[in-house]
Design a protein around this motif. Structure first.
Motif, mmCIF file in Angstrom:
data_model
loop_
_atom_site.group_PDB
_atom_site.id
_atom_site.type_symbol
_atom_site.label_atom_id
_atom_site.label_comp_id
_atom_site.label_asym_id
_atom_site.label_seq_id
_atom_site.Cartn_x
_atom_site.Cartn_y
_atom_site.Cartn_z
ATOM 1 N N GLY A 44 40.630 32.697 46.777
ATOM 2 C CA GLY A 44 42.027 32.695 46.392
ATOM 3 C C GLY A 44 42.297 32.982 44.926
ATOM 4 N N ALA A 45 41.319 33.501 44.173
ATOM 5 C CA ALA A 45 41.527 33.805 42.754
ATOM 6 C C ALA A 45 42.493 34.976 42.599
ATOM 7 C CB ALA A 45 40.192 34.140 42.080
ATOM 8 N N SER A 46 43.321 34.917 41.578
ATOM 9 C CA SER A 46 44.282 35.984 41.314
ATOM 10 C C SER A 46 43.557 37.200 40.742
ATOM 11 C CB SER A 46 45.342 35.509 40.328
ATOM 12 O OG SER A 46 44.757 35.168 39.081
ATOM 13 N N ASN A 47 44.273 38.337 40.738
ATOM 14 C CA ASN A 47 43.679 39.563 40.199
ATOM 15 C C ASN A 47 43.350 39.423 38.724
ATOM 16 O OD1 ASN A 47 43.778 41.013 42.632
ATOM 17 N ND2 ASN A 47 45.903 41.620 42.278
ATOM 18 N N ALA A 48 44.236 38.768 37.975
ATOM 19 C CA ALA A 48 43.985 38.593 36.544
ATOM 20 C C ALA A 48 42.737 37.753 36.310
ATOM 21 C CB ALA A 48 45.200 37.942 35.880
ATOM 22 N N ARG A 49 42.558 36.697 37.112
ATOM 23 C CA ARG A 49 41.368 35.853 36.946
ATOM 24 C C ARG A 49 40.103 36.622 37.321
ATOM 25 N NH1 ARG A 49 40.047 30.649 36.181
ATOM 26 N NH2 ARG A 49 38.086 29.919 37.090
ATOM 27 N N ILE A 50 40.177 37.398 38.361
ATOM 28 C CA ILE A 50 39.002 38.184 38.756
ATOM 29 C C ILE A 50 38.630 39.181 37.672
ATOM 30 C CG2 ILE A 50 38.170 39.895 40.412
ATOM 31 C CD1 ILE A 50 39.808 38.507 42.549
ATOM 32 N N PHE A 90 39.419 39.160 34.295
ATOM 33 C CA PHE A 90 39.039 38.632 32.983
ATOM 34 C C PHE A 90 37.969 37.548 33.048
ATOM 35 C CE2 PHE A 90 43.359 40.289 32.233
ATOM 36 C CZ PHE A 90 43.093 41.126 31.167
ATOM 37 N N LYS A 91 37.811 36.867 34.181
ATOM 38 C CA LYS A 91 36.839 35.784 34.265
ATOM 39 C C LYS A 91 35.569 36.168 35.023
ATOM 40 C CE LYS A 91 37.443 32.037 33.165
ATOM 41 N NZ LYS A 91 37.111 31.320 31.910
ATOM 42 N N HIS A 92 35.648 37.183 35.867
ATOM 43 C CA HIS A 92 34.495 37.532 36.689
ATOM 44 C C HIS A 92 33.934 38.914 36.360
ATOM 45 C CE1 HIS A 92 34.969 33.986 39.269
ATOM 46 N NE2 HIS A 92 36.262 34.217 39.250
ATOM 47 N N ILE A 93 34.797 39.930 36.277
ATOM 48 C CA ILE A 93 34.294 41.295 36.081
ATOM 49 C C ILE A 93 34.045 41.596 34.610
ATOM 50 C CG2 ILE A 93 34.787 43.729 36.442
ATOM 51 C CD1 ILE A 93 36.364 43.057 38.871
ATOM 52 N N LEU A 94 35.012 41.278 33.748
ATOM 53 C CA LEU A 94 34.893 41.645 32.330
ATOM 54 C C LEU A 94 33.660 41.046 31.652
ATOM 55 C CD1 LEU A 94 36.186 43.256 30.080
ATOM 56 C CD2 LEU A 94 37.591 41.271 29.512
ATOM 57 N N GLU A 128 29.303 41.217 45.361
ATOM 58 C CA GLU A 128 29.525 40.063 46.221
ATOM 59 C C GLU A 128 30.307 38.956 45.518
ATOM 60 O OE1 GLU A 128 26.735 41.537 45.711
ATOM 61 O OE2 GLU A 128 26.035 42.338 47.637
ATOM 62 N N PHE A 129 30.072 38.748 44.221
ATOM 63 C CA PHE A 129 30.766 37.658 43.545
ATOM 64 C C PHE A 129 32.262 37.935 43.424
ATOM 65 C CE2 PHE A 129 29.454 40.523 40.156
ATOM 66 C CZ PHE A 129 30.569 40.583 39.330
ATOM 67 N N VAL A 130 32.655 39.211 43.394
ATOM 68 C CA VAL A 130 34.084 39.539 43.380
ATOM 69 C C VAL A 130 34.696 39.260 44.753
ATOM 70 C CG1 VAL A 130 35.770 41.385 43.034
ATOM 71 C CG2 VAL A 130 33.755 41.244 41.560
ATOM 72 N N ASP A 131 33.980 39.601 45.812
ATOM 73 C CA ASP A 131 34.472 39.279 47.160
ATOM 74 C C ASP A 131 34.603 37.777 47.350
ATOM 75 O OD1 ASP A 131 34.529 41.964 47.790
ATOM 76 O OD2 ASP A 131 32.485 41.963 48.622
ATOM 77 N N ALA A 132 33.640 37.024 46.829
ATOM 78 C CA ALA A 132 33.716 35.567 46.940
ATOM 79 C C ALA A 132 34.924 35.019 46.179
ATOM 80 C CB ALA A 132 32.426 34.939 46.418
ATOM 81 N N ALA A 133 35.218 35.597 45.003
ATOM 82 C CA ALA A 133 36.377 35.145 44.241
ATOM 83 C C ALA A 133 37.676 35.466 44.971
ATOM 84 C CB ALA A 133 36.375 35.795 42.858
ATOM 85 N N ARG A 134 37.742 36.628 45.629
ATOM 86 C CA ARG A 134 38.943 36.963 46.398
ATOM 87 C C ARG A 134 39.133 35.993 47.568
ATOM 88 N NH1 ARG A 134 37.022 42.515 46.229
ATOM 89 N NH2 ARG A 134 38.078 43.692 44.592
#
Length: 367
Positions: free
Chosen positions: A229-235, A237-241, A220-226
């Protein structure tokens, strides 16, 4: 119901994570790591070996405090046997002993530990970087990128590392050809070996990171980041990694400890570090015929190999527990005490049975 909820407890020996209150992420990680006794012991052992190895015989032209180098030859003392003793406590002229021609084994072991640690760090950095990038891209974007990267991973997996190392050593030995690779390998043999092994040691980490990204990208937190408007790189390195850092640390530390054993095996087979330089594996290989008569020539190089590998594994285990927020601390003593003595709180099942009895008794009285 509130009373029953208050009486529900964690399983015996499982301590709830309560240290996060009022602390930042860095403070939580530091506190949990410092509370891991095995990791602290491993860190202390590795720090001692690192300081001894890089200060005793010198490094990169900087002289060390030990009076012998790994190439210096001196007259045999005590027939080459170790001069160090525990009782009475003494260090002696050659604490680890000497080989047959009079070279100091302490200096050679420290030089070999330098080589092993250098190769370990280079392999860990290169394999970790490539493995994270390949696993993250293939697991997050899927499609043709995943197909290409995973097929490349499959190709590298089936190629035997020892065969490639032998070919590399053969090419590095052809100094008369004047190629850039031969020139670089002849003057930076350890660094070249570390880079080569790092380029073929990332495949396991890439597969593990791909699996983690395949799972986390649907959270869910990845869907919220998308949506925000977060970019793929931010998702990535900042959310998934950060949520996959436990798998990353464990695999990198295992790769680093395995790198020492790989370097030892290559040097033992004669395709790793070569004379006049030395390594822990080369020391064992050169003195294999003296195992029955001079066993100390094996004790100390082998002991340092074991200590370095174990300390790195313990450090990795402590970092995994510190970075993983889902970990709960298990206390074996509390679990045994809880099993030996009845719990203070009344079980929920007992409350339910009492309530049923009360309702039955009330119904009987009403009747």
């Amino acid at each position: 119901m509130a009373e029953e909820a208050g009486l529900r407890q964690e399983p015996a020996g499982i301590e709830p994570v309560s240290e996060a209150r009022g602390l930042s992420q860095g403070q939580i990680v530091r506190k949990r790591f410092l509370g891991h006794s095995g990791a602290i012991a491993g860190l202390a052992v590795f720090a001692i070996i690192f300081v001894m190895a890089f200060t005793s015989v010198g490094y990169a032209g900087i002289p060390g405090w030990w009076k012998y180098t790994h190439e210096a030859v001196s007259p045999l003392v005590n027939d080459g046997a170790p001069t160090a003793s525990l009782w009475p406590l003494a260090w002696g002229e050659h604490p680890f002993g000497q080989d047959r021609i009079g070279r100091d084994l302490f200096a050679m072991t420290m030089r070999g530990a330098q080589q092993s640690i250098t190769i370990m760090v280079v392999i860990g950095l290169i394999a970790g970087l490539i493995g994270v990038v390949v696993g993250a891209l293939s697991g997050y974007f899927r499609g043709w990128m995943e197909a290409v990267l995973m097929r490349l991973t499959d190709v590298i997996i089936i190629v035997p590392a020892l065969l490639l190392a032998a070919v590399m050593a053969q090419l590095a030995g052809r100094r008369d050809e004047g190629s850039w690779f031969a020139s670089f390998a002849s003057s930076n043999g350890v660094l070249a070996l570390g880079i080569f092994l790092g380029l073929i040691s990332w495949v396991g980490l890439a597969r593990l990171m791909r699996g983690e990204f395949l799972t986390l990208r649907e959270r869910e937190f990845v869907d919220a980041a998308r949506i925000s408007g977060a970019s793929n790189a931010r998702i990535i390195f900042k959310h998934i990694l950060p949520n996959a850092v436990g798998v990353l640390i464990v695999n990198v530390t295992l790769t680093m400890s395995a790198a020492i054993l790989t370097e030892t095996a290559l040097s033992y087979l004669g395709v790793g570090v070569k004379s006049p330089d030395t390594s822990l594996g080369l020391l064992i290989s050169q003195n294999q015929e003296a195992f029955a008569t001079r066993p100390w020539l094996f004790w100390f190089p082998g002991l340092f190999i074991v200590l370095i590998c174990l300390s790195i594994n313990f450090i990795g285990d402590g970092l995994r527990d510190a970075f993983d927020p889902r970990q709960k601390k298990f206390n074996a003593k509390k679990a045994r005490d809880a099993g030996a003595t009845p719990p203070a709180a009344t079980p929920v099942a007992a409350l339910d049975s009492r309530a049923d009895d009360g309702r039955t008794a009330g119904g009987d009285r009403g009747a």
